[in-house]
Design a protein around this motif. Structure first.
Motif, PDB file in Angstrom:
ATOM      1  N   PRO A  55       0.794  -1.255   0.067  1.00  0.00           N
ATOM      2  CA  PRO A  55      -0.032   0.051   0.012  1.00  0.00           C
ATOM      3  C   PRO A  55       0.900   1.132   0.050  1.00  0.00           C
ATOM      4  N   ASP A  56       2.079   1.227   0.585  1.00  0.00           N
ATOM      5  CA  ASP A  56       2.784   2.398   0.498  1.00  0.00           C
ATOM      6  C   ASP A  56       3.987   2.577  -0.793  1.00  0.00           C
ATOM      7  N   ASN A  57       4.076   1.746  -1.534  1.00  0.00           N
ATOM      8  CA  ASN A  57       4.960   1.797  -2.878  1.00  0.00           C
ATOM      9  C   ASN A  57       4.128   1.873  -4.100  1.00  0.00           C
ATOM     10  N   ALA A  58       4.604   2.434  -5.090  1.00  0.00           N
ATOM     11  CA  ALA A  58       3.965   2.407  -6.397  1.00  0.00           C
ATOM     12  C   ALA A  58       4.734   1.870  -7.427  1.00  0.00           C
ATOM     13  N   THR A  59       4.261   1.441  -8.741  1.00  0.00           N
ATOM     14  CA  THR A  59       5.059   1.029  -9.645  1.00  0.00           C
ATOM     15  C   THR A  59       4.379   1.738 -10.964  1.00  0.00           C
ATOM     16  N   ILE A  60       5.536   1.948 -11.903  1.00  0.00           N
ATOM     17  CA  ILE A  60       5.219   2.387 -13.192  1.00  0.00           C
ATOM     18  C   ILE A  60       5.841   1.452 -14.102  1.00  0.00           C
ATOM     19  N   VAL A  61       4.743   0.841 -14.870  1.00  0.00           N
ATOM     20  CA  VAL A  61       5.345  -0.381 -15.918  1.00  0.00           C
ATOM     21  C   VAL A  61       5.231   0.295 -17.321  1.00  0.00           C
ATOM     22  N   ILE A  62       6.481   0.260 -17.941  1.00  0.00           N
ATOM     23  CA  ILE A  62       6.613   0.843 -19.200  1.00  0.00           C
ATOM     24  C   ILE A  62       6.461  -0.335 -20.302  1.00  0.00           C
ATOM     25  N   THR A  63       5.544  -0.183 -21.077  1.00  0.00           N
ATOM     26  CA  THR A  63       5.487  -1.613 -22.028  1.00  0.00           C
ATOM     27  C   THR A  63       4.847  -0.927 -23.281  1.00  0.00           C
ATOM     28  N   HIS A  64       5.466  -1.836 -24.508  1.00  0.00           N
ATOM     29  CA  HIS A  64       4.942  -1.621 -25.599  1.00  0.00           C
ATOM     30  C   HIS A  64       3.652  -2.556 -26.021  1.00  0.00           C
ATOM     31  N   TYR A  65       3.696  -3.796 -25.251  1.00  0.00           N
ATOM     32  CA  TYR A  65       2.585  -4.683 -25.584  1.00  0.00           C
ATOM     33  C   TYR A  65       1.647  -4.746 -24.506  1.00  0.00           C
ATOM     34  N   GLN A  66       0.425  -5.211 -24.837  1.00  0.00           N
ATOM     35  CA  GLN A  66      -0.551  -5.575 -23.569  1.00  0.00           C
ATOM     36  C   GLN A  66      -0.101  -6.957 -22.973  1.00  0.00           C
ATOM     37  N   ARG A  67       0.467  -7.829 -23.446  1.00  0.00           N
ATOM     38  CA  ARG A  67       0.826  -9.162 -23.101  1.00  0.00           C
ATOM     39  C   ARG A  67       1.078  -9.010 -21.484  1.00  0.00           C
ATOM     40  N   LEU A  68       2.181  -8.203 -20.987  1.00  0.00           N
ATOM     41  CA  LEU A  68       2.591  -8.022 -19.682  1.00  0.00           C
ATOM     42  C   LEU A  68       1.454  -7.750 -18.651  1.00  0.00           C
ATOM     43  N   LEU A  69       0.408  -6.980 -19.185  1.00  0.00           N
ATOM     44  CA  LEU A  69      -0.774  -6.282 -18.486  1.00  0.00           C
ATOM     45  C   LEU A  69      -1.709  -7.417 -18.021  1.00  0.00           C
ATOM     46  N   ASP A  70      -1.317  -8.752 -18.853  1.00  0.00           N
ATOM     47  CA  ASP A  70      -2.299  -9.764 -18.483  1.00  0.00           C
ATOM     48  C   ASP A  70      -1.766 -10.438 -16.984  1.00  0.00           C
ATOM     49  N   TYR A  71      -0.572 -10.084 -16.604  1.00  0.00           N
ATOM     50  CA  TYR A  71      -0.137 -10.550 -15.378  1.00  0.00           C
ATOM     51  C   TYR A  71       0.059  -9.502 -14.301  1.00  0.00           C
TER      52      TYR A  71
ATOM     53  N   GLU B 257      -8.942  -1.359 -19.230  1.00  0.00           N
ATOM     54  CA  GLU B 257      -9.718  -2.107 -20.441  1.00  0.00           C
ATOM     55  C   GLU B 257      -8.999  -1.174 -21.691  1.00  0.00           C
ATOM     56  N   LEU B 258      -8.197  -0.181 -21.571  1.00  0.00           N
ATOM     57  CA  LEU B 258      -7.561   0.551 -22.726  1.00  0.00           C
ATOM     58  C   LEU B 258      -6.604  -0.359 -23.243  1.00  0.00           C
ATOM     59  N   ALA B 259      -5.891  -1.135 -22.439  1.00  0.00           N
ATOM     60  CA  ALA B 259      -4.792  -2.211 -22.967  1.00  0.00           C
ATOM     61  C   ALA B 259      -5.309  -2.795 -24.125  1.00  0.00           C
ATOM     62  N   LEU B 260      -6.621  -3.551 -23.846  1.00  0.00           N
ATOM     63  CA  LEU B 260      -7.340  -4.366 -24.627  1.00  0.00           C
ATOM     64  C   LEU B 260      -7.635  -3.672 -26.093  1.00  0.00           C
ATOM     65  N   GLU B 261      -7.974  -2.399 -25.988  1.00  0.00           N
ATOM     66  CA  GLU B 261      -8.309  -1.869 -27.078  1.00  0.00           C
ATOM     67  C   GLU B 261      -7.077  -1.547 -27.940  1.00  0.00           C
ATOM     68  N   LEU B 262      -5.916  -1.189 -27.344  1.00  0.00           N
ATOM     69  CA  LEU B 262      -4.557  -0.953 -28.007  1.00  0.00           C
ATOM     70  C   LEU B 262      -4.262  -2.127 -28.718  1.00  0.00           C
ATOM     71  N   GLU B 263      -4.550  -3.483 -28.197  1.00  0.00           N
ATOM     72  CA  GLU B 263      -3.948  -4.659 -28.583  1.00  0.00           C
ATOM     73  C   GLU B 263      -4.664  -4.934 -29.892  1.00  0.00           C
ATOM     74  N   GLU B 264      -6.124  -4.685 -29.724  1.00  0.00           N
ATOM     75  CA  GLU B 264      -6.915  -4.896 -30.827  1.00  0.00           C
ATOM     76  C   GLU B 264      -6.710  -3.878 -32.136  1.00  0.00           C
ATOM     77  N   LYS B 265      -6.453  -2.662 -31.738  1.00  0.00           N
ATOM     78  CA  LYS B 265      -6.573  -1.677 -32.947  1.00  0.00           C
ATOM     79  C   LYS B 265      -5.050  -1.432 -33.187  1.00  0.00           C
ATOM     80  N   GLY B 266      -4.127  -1.576 -32.248  1.00  0.00           N
ATOM     81  CA  GLY B 266      -2.638  -0.944 -32.624  1.00  0.00           C
ATOM     82  C   GLY B 266      -2.834   0.508 -32.349  1.00  0.00           C
ATOM     83  N   TYR B 267      -1.695   1.098 -32.642  1.00  0.00           N
ATOM     84  CA  TYR B 267      -1.361   2.432 -32.170  1.00  0.00           C
ATOM     85  C   TYR B 267      -1.884   3.335 -33.473  1.00  0.00           C
TER      86      TYR B 267
END
Lengths: 250, 482
Positions: free
Chosen positions: A194-210, A231-241
């Motif tokens: 609860p007292d820390n935070a994470t920023i995940v930089i990624t190109h693909y949606q794949r990591l965000l499944d986990y 839900e934005l990740a799924l949209e990006l996965e489907e439609k690309g950038y």
């Protein structure tokens, strides 16, 4: 916890970040996505204090402290951790020695007593189990001769050892097979508090499944152009950038 | 980036040489200059027997016809050999019954250097011979060692008390005709250490000599001779420092090692003579001839050196593998910073059958310095089954320094296996940043990387000296990376 306001940065006079605004609260996981060359890795480097980038304006506060005025090592001691996209090899320097120096420098900065060798080795064993890292990796020189996957696992191990307030993982998923990806993601999830935070930089949606983020940002052409829920990740996965590029074309 | 690097490199200048102090002490000093008369004076001050004086004079005659060698990758201004004092010794009573009789100033000097002459405050299991300028001050643990038949004393004393051993072995490895600096040393050497380990004895403690140059305008010419008789073992350490002075000072030493059948000698050096200031002013000219002979079968000699000091270093600890099944090792870390120059390496001469040699050289250059490895591996015709492995690595810090490698290989026996590996690397900005990002400062990062790089050599040093050497490496390079 982390507050970025109108952050602009350039390299050799060429603007890369063109006014980033971002608020991250304790306990949150944010994902930053975006096409290649949009400035994702630059943002990570600027937050960590890499000197080749020149910050031209803006403000970055971590728990109220101005990061931009601090040296890279002081930022790390304060609690900023960068998981490198390409972890660096340091031949001849053992992981044990490297980590012991790092842990004790951070403890010194925070006014904590230094760890004895036996306490340190105990801590190391615990964290190795936590992130399921191969015992042998820590007996070797820092990243020397490690495979791509081993290097990434080693980053997560170091993150576990250093217990950062803010972890920034730069394309930690790139070049990982599915098993390694699972191990890396599990490590990140286990380290979430609860007292820390994470920023995940990624190109693909794949990591965000986990690693399930609370917020997803799309970075394009040096600016955050879209912020939404997972839900934005799924949209990006489907439609690309491409649709982003069209919509926000300069 | 460039500016950042320049800035960091310039911070090296803040880096103080910690041993640069000078001790006010009454000395017995002769006039400047070199002549037959001076050689005679030195010999008489030492109460030497006639044979020693004859040998010195022979060397002096020979030296007069010699020229200073110029093949090394070094730039050295001309040295005026008449502008040097060849003998200066701290005044004290000739025979010391106990530690209390040593001049307190002298004792304090060595205490400050971390070398206690007081046996109560012993370094963990190390016997010390302390030499200042031209004279040995005190040898500790002499009596304990004598119980085992080990002779550990100053060279002056050995010349007087053990003339048979001196006659037999002095100059037997490095003859008086050997080279310009060695020949000069033969003529004017003043003191140094002598060690004899009798048959079958394993020396129970580290033996060490600590050399200190104190007097101004004085050259230091010490001579060390170590003889390990059949089946014996000894580990020997040498350390050296000098005060900071604007004028260069000359140091030309000779070390000879003789290992007889089944004997082993391990010789370690931590050389930290004053390196000169950040602009290259002052510092010691260090011209040293070190050579060992594995004279009989199964003997072993190992040289380990950590070279961080001196304005100029010219030094090639070598080995003659004469007996069958003999082996030799050379481990070296040479650091140069600012305007220091080093041309150092080794020679391995394979003569006997089944001989083995191993060379591990790690050069580290920073600032404007020049660092060269020069080595010769020679396998003679009858040296069947000879084996050599050489590893020569260079590490560069910054853009204004130079690293050079001059390996010579001469093989006259076609069964010989000689391997040479070399690498050159640079401490990268990305490695430093990686360390910074984990909370490690740039200084500490350099320390970690350099010590990691030199670990294979440092591991060869006795424990307490390895720790010292590690610190020394870090101090020598403080702030020199961008």
């Amino acid at each position: 916890m982390l507050s970025i306001k109108n952050l602009k940065a350039s390299i050799n006079g060429k603007p890369i970040l063109k006014g980033i605004n971002l608020e991250v609260k304790p306990g949150e996981v944010h994902a930053i996505m975006g096409p290649n060359g949009s400035g994702k890795s630059t943002l990570a480097s600027v937050l960590a204090g890499r000197e080749i980038f020149e910050v031209t304006s803006g403000e970055v506060l971590l728990e109220g402290k101005n990061l931009l005025e601090m040296s890279p090592e002081d930022r790390a001691r304060l609690g900023v951790f960068l998981g490198f996209q390409y972890p660096i090899e340091i031949p001849g320097v053992s992981m044990v020695n490297f980590m012991k120096t790092a842990v004790n420098e951070i403890r010194k900065y925070r006014g904590l007593p230094l760890l004895s060798s036996s306490d340190f080795l105990k801590l190391m064993r615990e964290k190795k189990e936590l992130v399921e890292i191969d015992s042998q990796l820590t007996n070797r020189s820092v990243n020397e001769g490690f495979s791509g996957g081993e290097k990434k696992k080693n980053e997560i191990f170091q993150m576990a050892m250093l217990e950062p307030k803010l972890a920034i993982l730069d394309e930690t998923d790139s070049g990982l097979d599915i098993d390694a990806l699972r191990i890396v993601a599990n490590g990140v999830n286990k380290l979430k508090r609860p007292d820390n935070a994470t920023i995940v930089i990624t190109h693909y949606q794949r990591l965000l499944d986990y690693i399930v983020p609370d917020v997803i940002h799309v970075l394009y052409n040096g600016q955050i152009v879209k912020t939404a829920g997972k839900e934005l990740a799924l949209e990006l996965e489907e439609k690309g950038y491409d649709w982003i590029k069209k919509e926000y074309a300069v | 980036m460039e500016n950042e690097q320049d800035k960091i490199i310039s911070e090296v200048t803040d880096n103080e040489y910690k041993y640069g102090f000078f001790t006010e002490i009454e000395s017995d000093t002769i006039a400047k200059g070199l002549s037959e008369e001076v050689v005679k004076i030195i010999s008489s001050r030492k109460n030497e027997p006639e044979f020693m004086l004859e040998w010195r004079l022979k060397a002096f005659e020979y030296w007069k016809k010699m020229k200073m060698p110029n093949w090394a990758h070094l730039t050295i201004p001309e040295i005026d050999y008449q502008d040097i004092i060849y003998y200066s010794a701290p005044k004290q009573n000739a025979e010391l019954a106990s530690i209390d009789e040593i001049d307190p100033e002298l004792k304090a000097t060595f205490d400050r250097l971390g070398i206690p002459l007081d046996e109560q405050k012993k370094l963990s299991g190390v016997a010390v011979d302390a030499v200042m300028d031209s004279a040995s001050i005190k040898t500790t643990f002499k009596e304990n060692l004598a119980d085992l038949g080990i002779i550990f004393c100053s060279m002056s004393e050995a010349v007087r008390e053990h003339p048979d051993l001196i006659k037999k072995y002095l100059g037997s490895v490095v003859p008086y005709t050997d080279n310009f600096f060695a020949t000069l040393n033969c003529a004017v050497f003043s003191d140094g250490s002598f060690v004899y380990i009798p048959k079958g004895v394993r020396c129970p403690m580290e033996l060490s000599t600590y050399f200190r140059i104190n007097a101004e305008n004085t050259g230091q010419f010490e001579r060390t001779l170590i003889i390990a008789d059949e089946g014996s073992y000894v580990s020997y350490l040498e350390g050296c420092t000098a005060p900071k002075r604007d004028k260069n000072q000359l140091h030309a030493a000779v070390v000879e090692l003789v290992a007889l059948k089944n004997a082993e000698i391990k010789y370690s050096t931590v050389q930290n003579w004053y390196p000169g200031d950040k602009n290259g002013k002052g510092g010691i000219y260090n011209f040293v001839t070190k050579r060992g002979i594995c004279k009989e079968d199964n003997a072993k000699i190992s040289w380990t050196q950590v070279e961080t000091g001196s304005a100029v270093t010219w030094k090639y600890p070598s080995c003659i593998l004469k007996g069958d099944n003999t082996s030799a090792e050379f481990y070296s870390v040479a650091v140069t910073n600012n305007y220091q120059q080093a041309d150092t390496g080794t020679k391995m001469m394979h003569i006997g059958k089944n001989t083995k040699s191993r060379i591990v050289s790690k050069g580290i250059s920073a600032g404007q310095s020049q660092n060269s490895y020069r080595g010769l591996v020679k396998v003679l015709k009858n040296a069947e089954n000879a084996r050599n492995f050489s590893q020569c690595d260079s590490l560069l810090l910054g853009n204004n320094c130079g690293a050079h490698t001059f390996p010579y290989i001469e093989v006259d026996n076609k069964e010989a296996i000689v391997e040479h590996e070399a690498t050159t690397s640079r401490i990268g900005e990305d490695q430093i940043f990686y360390c910074n990002q984990r909370g490690i400062s740039t200084e500490d990062a350099i320390g970690l990387i350099v010590n990691g790089y030199a670990r294979e050599v440092l591991n060869q040093l006795p424990m307490e000296f390895a720790v010292e050497a590690q610190k020394l490496l870090q101090i020598s390079l403080e702030g020199s990376v961008g």
